[in-house]
Design an enzyme around this catalytic site. Structure first.
Site, PDB file in Angstrom:
ATOM      1  N   ASP A 169       0.741  -1.265  -0.033  1.00 37.66           N
ATOM      2  CA  ASP A 169      -0.142   0.029   0.125  1.00 37.66           C
ATOM      3  C   ASP A 169       0.810   1.607  -0.024  1.00 37.66           C
ATOM      4  O   ASP A 169       2.231   1.008   0.605  1.00 37.66           O
ATOM      5  CB  ASP A 169      -0.945   0.012   1.356  1.00 37.66           C
ATOM      6  CG  ASP A 169      -2.084  -1.042   0.812  1.00 37.66           C
ATOM      7  OD1 ASP A 169      -2.197  -1.744   0.361  1.00 37.66           O
ATOM      8  OD2 ASP A 169      -2.920  -1.107   1.778  1.00 37.66           O
ATOM      9  N   HIS A 208      -6.153   3.234  -4.288  1.00 34.09           N
ATOM     10  CA  HIS A 208      -6.034   3.498  -2.870  1.00 34.09           C
ATOM     11  C   HIS A 208      -6.178   4.686  -2.040  1.00 34.09           C
ATOM     12  O   HIS A 208      -6.020   5.252  -1.121  1.00 34.09           O
ATOM     13  CB  HIS A 208      -4.945   3.427  -1.919  1.00 34.09           C
ATOM     14  CG  HIS A 208      -4.713   2.777  -0.340  1.00 34.09           C
ATOM     15  ND1 HIS A 208      -5.111   1.907  -0.010  1.00 34.09           N
ATOM     16  CD2 HIS A 208      -3.314   3.066  -0.719  1.00 34.09           C
ATOM     17  CE1 HIS A 208      -5.236   1.892   1.268  1.00 34.09           C
ATOM     18  NE2 HIS A 208      -3.810   2.351   1.321  1.00 34.09           N
ATOM     19  N   HIS A 257      -5.130   9.187   0.583  1.00 35.13           N
ATOM     20  CA  HIS A 257      -4.702   8.396   1.786  1.00 35.13           C
ATOM     21  C   HIS A 257      -5.652   8.912   2.236  1.00 35.13           C
ATOM     22  O   HIS A 257      -5.593   9.000   4.054  1.00 35.13           O
ATOM     23  CB  HIS A 257      -3.637   8.403   2.201  1.00 35.13           C
ATOM     24  CG  HIS A 257      -3.467   7.129   2.646  1.00 35.13           C
ATOM     25  ND1 HIS A 257      -3.841   6.963   4.663  1.00 35.13           N
ATOM     26  CD2 HIS A 257      -3.256   5.624   2.970  1.00 35.13           C
ATOM     27  CE1 HIS A 257      -3.494   5.405   4.491  1.00 35.13           C
ATOM     28  NE2 HIS A 257      -3.256   4.665   3.393  1.00 35.13           N
ATOM     29  N   HIS A 281       3.215  -2.453   3.417  1.00 35.90           N
ATOM     30  CA  HIS A 281       3.367  -1.533   2.907  1.00 35.90           C
ATOM     31  C   HIS A 281       4.819  -0.822   2.027  1.00 35.90           C
ATOM     32  O   HIS A 281       5.999  -1.309   2.563  1.00 35.90           O
ATOM     33  CB  HIS A 281       3.023  -0.258   3.938  1.00 35.90           C
ATOM     34  CG  HIS A 281       1.977  -0.492   4.190  1.00 35.90           C
ATOM     35  ND1 HIS A 281       1.525  -1.682   5.655  1.00 35.90           N
ATOM     36  CD2 HIS A 281       0.831   0.581   4.505  1.00 35.90           C
ATOM     37  CE1 HIS A 281       0.220  -1.032   5.861  1.00 35.90           C
ATOM     38  NE2 HIS A 281      -0.020   0.071   5.242  1.00 35.90           N
TER      39      HIS A 281
END
Length: 283
Positions: free
Chosen positions: A101, A152, A156, A255
């Site tokens: 991510d 995504h 964020h 991540h």
């Protein structure tokens, strides 16, 4: 006519009648009597024989099939859903999906891509829109290496699931457009909410944009740097968590943005996982 001749004729008639009666008396009882020629009897219609039953008709009926239960009923080997608002936690097969991510990151993403290439592993990258817009070359490299793309959100936002539908749609489309400017024919089939904060509205908007919402089955909390935890201890914790809890079908969260310890942990994890599982990019 003379009396004598009349007497003779009467005698002949009497004799003839007597002979006819004797013949009728001597005939066999029940013998069919011929019908007069002027009124011939019609022949009776032939009686058709009933056809013999076919072999299939004589077979006993097959017992009813039992209803299919469990995974076969859905055609999937492992259940997809399980996350918030019906988001996916599993791959739907025995393969494990590594997902990364918040990137792309100019420092760590190239290192991760190099490791994945060396180990012949495909993964799924959940890209933040503003990062994709800033580093389009890395988006192109991710696609070139055969990895799967995931939206995504633009920046964020952890609260995007509470926004009005129109605002959510604009954010997700803005992110997709940033990715498509880097790779015009890119396929963006997945969406992940920051923090996993899915809501029914968020999942619905993503679905209308033809993106399936993915959560995770295993979160090693590689993003969580505990106070006083050294880099070595952090890497050991991430490695131990994934090695202990990984199992077929899992979607694993990690991540690649600003997480150098995660990249270091995967130098150990990739060979370990490859020996034990099939590692796949979400299709």
């Amino acid at each position: 006519m003379s009396r004598a001749r009349k007497a003779v004729l009467l005698g002949v008639v009497v004799i003839a009648v007597g002979l006819t009666g004797r013949a009728a008396a001597q005939s066999t009882p029940g013998e069919p009597v011929a019908a007069p020629v002027s009124a011939p009897a019609s022949a009776p219609a032939p009686v058709k024989a009933k056809p013999a039953p076919s072999k299939s008709a004589t077979k006993a009926p097959a017992p009813p099939k039992k209803p299919v239960k469990g995974p076969q009923a859905t055609g999937r080997s492992i259940s997809y859903a399980g996350g918030p608002a019906g988001s996916r936690t599993m791959t739907g097969s025995k393969g494990i999906a590594l997902t990364f991510d918040d990137g792309p990151d100019p420092a760590t993403t190239p290192q991760l891509l190099r490791m994945l290439r060396q180990q012949h592993v495909k993964a799924t990258f959940c890209l933040v829109g503003k990062n994709a817009a800033k580093f389009p070359d890395l988006v192109r490299q991710i696609v070139k290496d055969g990895h799967t793309l995931c939206n995504h959100t633009w920046d964020h936002s952890l609260k995007i699931g509470k926004d009005p539908e129109g605002k959510i749609r604009s954010d997700l489309m803005r992110t997709n457009n940033a990715i498509l400017r880097a790779v015009p024919k890119a396929r963006i089939k997945y969406f992940r909410a920051p923090g996993g904060n899915f809501t029914p509205r968020l999942v619905s908007v993503a679905n209308k944009l033809h993106m399936s919402s993915i959560y995770w089955k295993l979160d090693p909390r590689d993003w969580d740097h505990k106070k006083g935890e050294s880099s070595a201890a952090h890497r050991s914790r991430v490695i131990a968590t994934i090695e202990k809890h990984a199992h077929p079908g899992s979607i694993i969260l990690s991540h690649d943005y600003a997480q150098p310890d995660t990249i270091a942990a995967y130098r150990t994890l990739l060979p370990y996982l490859r020996k034990r599982y099939q590692l796949i990019a979400l299709p």
